[in-house]
Design an enzyme around this catalytic site. Structure first.
Site, PDB file in Angstrom:
ATOM      1  N   GLY A   1      -0.705 -11.329   3.654  1.00  0.00           N
ATOM      2  CA  GLY A   1      -0.897 -10.116   2.874  1.00  0.00           C
ATOM      3  C   GLY A   1       0.231  -9.915   1.896  1.00  0.00           C
ATOM      4  O   GLY A   1       1.339 -10.419   2.076  1.00  0.00           O
ATOM      5  N   SER A   2      -0.072  -9.187   0.841  1.00  0.00           N
ATOM      6  CA  SER A   2       0.929  -8.946  -0.182  1.00  0.00           C
ATOM      7  C   SER A   2       0.701  -7.586  -0.809  1.00  0.00           C
ATOM      8  O   SER A   2      -0.448  -7.187  -1.040  1.00  0.00           O
ATOM      9  CB  SER A   2       0.859 -10.033  -1.257  1.00  0.00           C
ATOM     10  OG  SER A   2       1.827  -9.814  -2.263  1.00  0.00           O
ATOM     11  N   GLY A   3       1.775  -6.874  -1.067  1.00  0.00           N
ATOM     12  CA  GLY A   3       1.688  -5.576  -1.718  1.00  0.00           C
ATOM     13  C   GLY A   3       2.722  -5.472  -2.816  1.00  0.00           C
ATOM     14  O   GLY A   3       3.414  -6.447  -3.135  1.00  0.00           O
ATOM     15  N   ALA A   4       2.846  -4.291  -3.384  1.00  0.00           N
ATOM     16  CA  ALA A   4       3.742  -4.103  -4.516  1.00  0.00           C
ATOM     17  C   ALA A   4       5.197  -4.357  -4.140  1.00  0.00           C
ATOM     18  O   ALA A   4       5.960  -4.869  -4.944  1.00  0.00           O
ATOM     19  CB  ALA A   4       3.580  -2.679  -5.059  1.00  0.00           C
TER      20      ALA A   4
ATOM     21  N   LYS B   1       7.429  -9.076   8.082  1.00  0.00           N
ATOM     22  CA  LYS B   1       7.211  -8.229   6.912  1.00  0.00           C
ATOM     23  C   LYS B   1       8.470  -8.244   6.052  1.00  0.00           C
ATOM     24  O   LYS B   1       9.504  -7.687   6.422  1.00  0.00           O
ATOM     25  CB  LYS B   1       6.866  -6.805   7.345  1.00  0.00           C
ATOM     26  CG  LYS B   1       6.590  -5.858   6.171  1.00  0.00           C
ATOM     27  CD  LYS B   1       6.154  -4.484   6.662  1.00  0.00           C
ATOM     28  CE  LYS B   1       5.856  -3.536   5.508  1.00  0.00           C
ATOM     29  NZ  LYS B   1       5.403  -2.217   5.967  1.00  0.00           N
TER      30      LYS B   1
ATOM     31  N   VAL C   1       3.674 -10.040   3.830  1.00  0.00           N
ATOM     32  CA  VAL C   1       3.545 -10.167   5.278  1.00  0.00           C
ATOM     33  C   VAL C   1       3.103 -11.587   5.624  1.00  0.00           C
ATOM     34  O   VAL C   1       2.211 -12.142   4.989  1.00  0.00           O
ATOM     35  CB  VAL C   1       2.544  -9.140   5.850  1.00  0.00           C
ATOM     36  CG1 VAL C   1       2.403  -9.313   7.357  1.00  0.00           C
ATOM     37  CG2 VAL C   1       2.998  -7.729   5.530  1.00  0.00           C
TER      38      VAL C   1
ATOM     39  N   ASP D   1       1.772   8.723   5.003  1.00  0.00           N
ATOM     40  CA  ASP D   1       0.730   7.843   4.461  1.00  0.00           C
ATOM     41  C   ASP D   1      -0.269   7.471   5.542  1.00  0.00           C
ATOM     42  O   ASP D   1      -0.623   6.297   5.709  1.00  0.00           O
ATOM     43  CB  ASP D   1       1.346   6.589   3.847  1.00  0.00           C
ATOM     44  CG  ASP D   1       0.356   5.826   2.958  1.00  0.00           C
ATOM     45  OD1 ASP D   1      -0.642   6.445   2.528  1.00  0.00           O
ATOM     46  OD2 ASP D   1       0.572   4.627   2.703  1.00  0.00           O
TER      47      ASP D   1
END
Length: 482
Positions: free
Chosen positions: A28-31, A50, A35, A148
């Protein structure tokens, strides 16, 4: 998703990590984080690594998870690696799926073989709700506001255990004086098998590295004074931030948790961001300035409390309770309750259901930063929550109503709801072993900014809103939406 070349991943250049873990794949990848699924070499246990590229998010997640260590419905932080010149890497328990997938699969199943008009059996629904409440109660008992909460941040293990995750936006609603002694110790080592909550919060100093050994502090970890702790913290903040305010005021990384496949959060690109849609000529960006100030620009829009939408920076634990009401409503109907396409649209959907926000419904609401700037036409006949929660019992509707109150002081706490009669009535909550646990997370492009849901966001709130009237005032503009 095809993983990138190992040589391009900075995590592979960290000898302290690859000495202990075999990195299997990026999942997974975010801003602001990535992960990876990894195997612990000492015992073969699968974990999630992470890697967090944002200093503030890393600090907050580590701090919150250390305080909550031992809470059964909070994701386990095994250990972390963090040096001053490197990104933090958290070693978290690996959980294969989340509540968003449970909802999606229940929706696919429909009502066949279950109860008429429902995708989740009441016994299952109650068990999921109890676990969410237990996790949130642990947070709020420790004065931690998650900021969140949403289905994709509620992770689920193969045996049905639900755990709150992704604490990168969390804040501890206490000042520096909450420390009981005159000293703050460096982070204690954490063991996943330990189930004893720490006696007091452990402060986290970036630039240190923690490892797991029986949950005790190592001899070489000398305590430092409170003054020294905050001095070093201020220096690190100044070094790691080019701005005077927290990066999270304008960006989000809500879903890059320890999930096997993670997504990015509700990324917003609209003209209201940063100034809480005030359009004031002299307005500024609300700041999490490291000294206790909060920002209204947190959370994912569909689950964001009205006080945040109106720019409040003096909110409390109650914003999580509003999010909880939205989550419960979605569990009941398998559809999001307020799927706003932009912040103004989000507000209009809430008002269409609950009625206008007024001094009668929330005494003091007119003092919210943007209350005098943004106004809506009067909703003569709001549809009410009952119309949204069809095929739901009066007890279920009551629980959602107790959470989705305009006045934060009237929202039921997690502790209160855990004692609600609804959970002791037949059908009783099912055991974990009887829960339908998806085998994996729903198939979706993990790098998609839309996350789990199709937000269909435009570049501007204005694209989604109809006629409006703009007038000038002493401070800037006032906007009225039809």
């Amino acid at each position: 998703m095809e993983p990138s070349s190992a040589k391009s991943w900075s995590i592979h250049s960290r000898p302290d990590i690859i000495h202990k873990y075999e990195i299997l794949e990026r999942v997974g990848s975010g801003a602001y984080s990535d992960v990876y699924r990894a195997r612990r070499l000492s015992d073969g246990v699968i974990v999630a690594l992470k890697e967090i590229h944002d200093y503030q998010s890393a600090f907050r997640e580590i701090e919150a998870l250390q305080i909550l260590q031992g809470s059964p419905n909070i994701v386990v932080l095994h250990e972390y690696f963090w040096r001053e010149d490197e990104d933090a890497v958290l070693v978290l328990e690996f959980m294969r799926t989340d509540l968003a997938t449970v909802i999606a699969e229940a929706k696919k199943r429909g009502s066949d073989g279950v109860e008429s008009g429902r995708g989740l059996a009441v016994g299952e629904l109650k068990r999921w709700m109890i676990q969410i409440l237990s996790g949130l109660d642990a947070c709020h008992r420790n004065m931690i506001v998650h900021r969140d909460l949403k289905p994709s941040n509620l992770l689920i293990s193969d045996d049905g255990m639900l755990k709150l995750a992704d604490f990168g936006q969390a804040r501890i609603l206490m000042g520096p004086d909450y420390v009981e002694s005159n000293e703050i110790s460096q982070p204690c080592e954490i063991n996943s098998s330990d189930q004893v909550p720490s006696s007091q919060p452990s402060a986290v100093l970036p630039g240190t590295e923690s490892s797991v050994r029986e949950g005790n502090r190592t001899e070489e970890q000398e305590p430092i004074s409170k003054e020294e702790y905050f001095r070093v913290l201020d220096e690190l903040k100044a070094k790691n931030s080019a701005n005077e305010f927290d990066k999270e005021t304008c960006t989000y990384d809500g879903d890059t948790s320890c999930l096997a496949t993670c997504t990015t959060s509700d990324l917003e690109d609209d003209p209201f961001k940063g100034s809480s849609y005030s359009y004031e000529m002299e307005g500024g960006v609300p700041a999490d300035d490291g000294h206790g100030s909060l920002t209204s620009c947190v959370g994912t829009r569909w689950f964001r409390a009205p006080e945040l939408l109106y720019g409040s920076t003096s909110y409390g634990l109650e914003i999580d309770l509003w999010s909880l009401g939205c989550i419960f409503a979605e569990l009941l109907t398998l559809e999001p309750l307020f799927p706003g396409t932009a912040d103004i649209d989000q507000m209009s959907r809430i008002f269409a259901t609950l009625g206008n926000l007024t001094e009668e419904s929330w005494p003091g609401c007119s003092e919210l930063p943007d209350f005098q700037i943004i106004s809506f036409n009067t909703i003569e006949k709001p549809i009410g929550l009952e119309a949204c929660l069809t095929n739901c019992s009066s007890d279920e509707i009551s629980i959602v109503k107790r959470l989705l109150c305009y006045n934060p002081a009237n929202r039921a706490t997690a502790m209160e709801l855990l004692q609600d009669k609804y959970f002791t009535k037949e059908p009783l909550p099912v055991p974990l072993s009887e829960l339908h646990v998806p085998s994996t997370k729903s198939g979706q492009d993990e790098d998609s900014p839309a996350g789990w849901y199709d937000y269909n966001e435009s570049d501007s709130d204005m694209d989604e809103i109809g006629p409006m009237n703009v007038t000038t005032n002493a401070t800037g503009y006032s906007i009225q939406f039809d």
